[in-house]
Design a protein around this motif. Structure first.
Motif, PDB file in Angstrom:
ATOM      1  N   ASP A   1       0.830  -1.211   0.000  1.00 35.37           N
ATOM      2  CA  ASP A   1       0.000   0.000   0.000  1.00 35.37           C
ATOM      3  C   ASP A   1       0.862   1.258   0.000  1.00 35.37           C
ATOM      4  O   ASP A   1       0.577   2.227  -0.723  1.00 35.37           O
ATOM      5  CB  ASP A   1      -0.935   0.016   1.211  1.00 35.37           C
ATOM      6  N   ALA A   2       1.944   1.258   0.809  1.00 34.60           N
ATOM      7  CA  ALA A   2       2.856   2.410   0.830  1.00 34.60           C
ATOM      8  C   ALA A   2       3.568   2.540  -0.512  1.00 34.60           C
ATOM      9  O   ALA A   2       3.799   3.653  -0.995  1.00 34.60           O
ATOM     10  CB  ALA A   2       3.871   2.258   1.965  1.00 34.60           C
ATOM     11  N   ALA A   3       3.905   1.404  -1.112  1.00 35.66           N
ATOM     12  CA  ALA A   3       4.541   1.429  -2.434  1.00 35.66           C
ATOM     13  C   ALA A   3       3.599   2.057  -3.456  1.00 35.66           C
ATOM     14  O   ALA A   3       4.011   2.895  -4.265  1.00 35.66           O
ATOM     15  CB  ALA A   3       4.914   0.008  -2.860  1.00 35.66           C
ATOM     16  N   ARG A   4       2.321   1.685  -3.402  1.00 33.44           N
ATOM     17  CA  ARG A   4       1.345   2.236  -4.351  1.00 33.44           C
ATOM     18  C   ARG A   4       1.145   3.735  -4.117  1.00 33.44           C
ATOM     19  O   ARG A   4       0.937   4.500  -5.062  1.00 33.44           O
ATOM     20  CB  ARG A   4       0.021   1.487  -4.236  1.00 33.44           C
ATOM     21  N   GLU A   5       1.212   4.162  -2.862  1.00 30.74           N
ATOM     22  CA  GLU A   5       1.067   5.583  -2.552  1.00 30.74           C
ATOM     23  C   GLU A   5       2.190   6.398  -3.193  1.00 30.74           C
ATOM     24  O   GLU A   5       1.953   7.480  -3.750  1.00 30.74           O
ATOM     25  CB  GLU A   5       1.057   5.790  -1.033  1.00 30.74           C
TER      26      GLU A   5
END
Length: 628
Positions: free
Chosen positions: A308-312
């Motif tokens: 999720d942090a990577a996608r952000e």
């Protein structure tokens, strides 16, 4: 003779480039006009032909700097020769340098050979030019002649040669050059020391790189960055982060390039605390999250357990290239989010970015990890037709892994027979891994034989085959494999599990009792196992690959490093805290079942990164869907 060897070992590419540049210069640009102006100023009628005493060397240097084409350089060269100005060492060196800058190595080297006088600049430019175009044989040969000529070695020439040693991974030659550094008394020179650190680190000799680094009186940004990168590349990212902290303590402010290097180190270590720390540093110093840094941060967060942090980060990037998209697709893949990876691909196409070979590997790998057999095969067959990408061995390896995990070993072998790409270790390793999952000894023996022919020094290949024999109860064959390993001096890689607690990490091995809280850890683990047994947990002794009785097998299973790490996490953190665990080997089936039930009984999310992928355990289920 060196002259014959060097003149005949010129890179064909370099010579071809020189010819093409000459053709381009057939119609002179404004630069050609500037050179014409230079001639006009010296040959304007009725002024007699200038002599060396009436000419200013600076005018020749100025004319050379303005040259854009090789023909322009040759015109200035011809004029300098006619007037005798080529006897001026500075002018001659500048000619060599400009020729080299335009990749006209034949001209540069021919001039170098005709020079009656040479200095260190002359040698350095030629040596550096050979290194730049990748003609390393001539680079090293010319350096050898330089040493034999009796010229004094200086800090201009040595960095060129050391970089050539680095680029060719010639550690032995690098050590010889290092000895010359000591003899010349240049071991304390900043530029030479930095080049030595770089050479050793890139050649994988991080120990000698660190010795040179520690002896440097002053370290520049490049030296710090190379040393930090060296540790990350050599499998010691913890030391990379320690050096990063020390760098800041010594008052050296890391720049963006150093920061990218540390981001890569964080990705290798896989510890979320470090990822957040470096992200805070990037934010506080207002570094722009461009293509390089942004892509590195996507990879970092993905490998630290937060897709999720990577996608952000991905969504926040203004510009994205094919590597950025491929990295995000790969991030979904290693977390078992195959559907999300497939959904991202058409968005990439809509943005105008066409896939490359790496993108295709990322898609196929994501399908493999998620068990999307039909989708993976459909994409594989569309690569050449729709995207003009002919599958290579990496793509075939992904498909074999996809089929093998799904138990379609016959189809995997049929595909291997049809493929035209040469099979490598990765291909046979994927097939052997599939055989281990499904206990197919016949295919396993074939794959293992091919692997050991390619590389007989990798212990994991023997271990995989031994485990397959053990699962089949073929203990005599297990003994033979172990004897073969022993005869070659090979040992099984010891398994370990690392758990992140706050700002620290703690490592456990099977049966480990080195932790100060060992007694409490084992007590907590015993209580947890009892609770799990009430919830239906039964130790799967098939994963203890030793010819011993069931009770002993159960005892060994109970002290696996993952279980010890989970018990420690329960002790060391408040209830409900997510446990983040990394393991250097593949998670065994028993520990996988144990962790699923533990996530339900303890009401905790447990994120496990093993050698192949991530597992997110929540409320008694795993993100992999028991397909890993």
């Amino acid at each position: 003779m060196l002259h014959f060897r060097c003149s005949t070992t010129f890179s064909f590419l370099a010579c071809r480039q020189a010819e093409e540049r000459c053709l381009l210069s057939s119609s002179f640009s404004s630069c050609g006009a500037a050179v014409d102006s230079f001639f006009a100023s010296h040959f304007s009628s009725p002024t007699p032909t200038p002599t060396p005493t009436t000419l200013d060397p600076r005018s020749f240097v100025s004319a050379l700097v303005r040259c854009r084409y090789v023909d322009d350089i040759r015109r200035v060269h011809a004029f300098a020769t006619t007037t005798g100005m080529m006897r001026n060492l500075g002018v001659a060196n500048k000619h060599i340098y400009i020729y080299a800058q335009h990749f006209a190595l034949a001209d540069a080297y021919a001039l170098f050979l005709r020079m009656g006088e040479r200095d260190n600049v002359s040698w350095s430019v030629v040596i550096g030019a050979f290194a730049k175009v990748g003609d390393y044989a001539s680079c090293f040969g010319t350096f050898r002649d330089f040493v034999r000529s009796g010229s004094r070695i200086d800090n201009f020439t040595l960095p060129f040669v050391l970089r050539a040693c680095r680029d060719t991974m010639s550690l032995r030659l690098g050590v010889e050059v290092h000895n010359l550094v000591f003899k010349a008394g240049l071991h304390s020179d900043l530029f030479v020391s930095a080049a030595l650190v770089d050479m050793y680190a890139r050649c994988g000799d991080v120990e000698n790189a660190r010795k040179v680094f520690d002896k440097m009186v002053k370290r520049d940004m490049v030296s710090w960055t190379v040393m930090i990168s060296g540790y990350a590349d050599c499998g010691n990212p913890e030391e990379s982060l320690i050096l990063f902290d020390r760098m800041m303590e010594e008052g050296v402010a890391p720049d963006k390039i150093t920061t990218v290097t540390v981001v890569f180190a964080c990705a290798k270590l896989g510890v979320m605390h470090n990822a957040k720390m470096i992200h805070d540093y990037i934010s506080n110093h207002k570094f722009s999250v461009d293509l390089i840094l942004g892509t590195a941060m996507i990879d970092m967060y993905a490998k630290c357990g937060s897709v999720d942090a990577a996608r952000e980060i991905f969504d926040g990037m203004r510009d994205k290239n094919v590597i950025t998209w491929s990295t995000m697709i790969s991030a979904y893949g290693i977390h078992g989010c195959g559907r999300e990876a497939l959904e991202l691909f058409p968005l990439m196409l809509q943005s105008g970015i066409q896939p490359n070979r790496i993108t295709c590997v990322s898609i196929l790998s994501a399908c493999s990890h998620a068990g999307l057999v039909d989708e993976g095969l459909r994409f594989f067959h569309s690569m050449e037709k729709e995207y003009f990408i002919y599958p290579d061995v990496k793509h075939y390896t992904c498909v074999v892994d996809l089929l093998g995990r799904a138990g379609k070993l016959k189809e995997a072998l049929e595909l291997s027979e049809k493929m035209t790409a040469e099979k490598d270790e990765g291909f046979w390793g994927a097939l052997l891994g599939a055989c281990r999952i499904h206990g197919t000894t016949h295919f396993a023996e074939r794959a293992a034989k091919s692997l050991l022919e390619l590389n007989p020094r990798i212990p994991s290949y023997y271990v995989l085959l031994s485990n397959i024999y053990a699962n089949a109860g073929r203990w005599d064959d297990v003994a033979k494999v172990r004897e073969l390993m022993a005869s070659k001096g090979l040992r099984k890689t010891p398994g370990w599990t690392l758990i992140e607690i706050g700002k620290k990490t703690h490592r456990f091995r099977v049966g480990d009792k080195s932790n100060p809280l060992s007694k409490e850890i084992y007590k907590t683990l015993k209580v947890l196992i009892e609770k799990l047994e009430l919830a239906g947990y039964v130790p799967d002794t098939n994963f203890v690959l030793h010819d011993i009785d069931e009770e002993l097998k159960a005892g060994i299973l109970s002290t696996h490093s993952e279980k010890l790490a989970i018990a420690y996490g329960i002790i060391a953190t408040p209830g409900g805290t997510t446990l983040r665990i990394s393991k250097n080997l593949r998670v065994c089936g028993d520990c996988h079942n144990f962790t699923k039930l533990a996530s339900a009984v303890t009401q905790r999310e447990i994120i496990v990164r093993d050698a192949n992928r991530f597992h997110h355990f929540r409320e008694g289920t795993c993100s992999c869907g028991d397909y890993w």
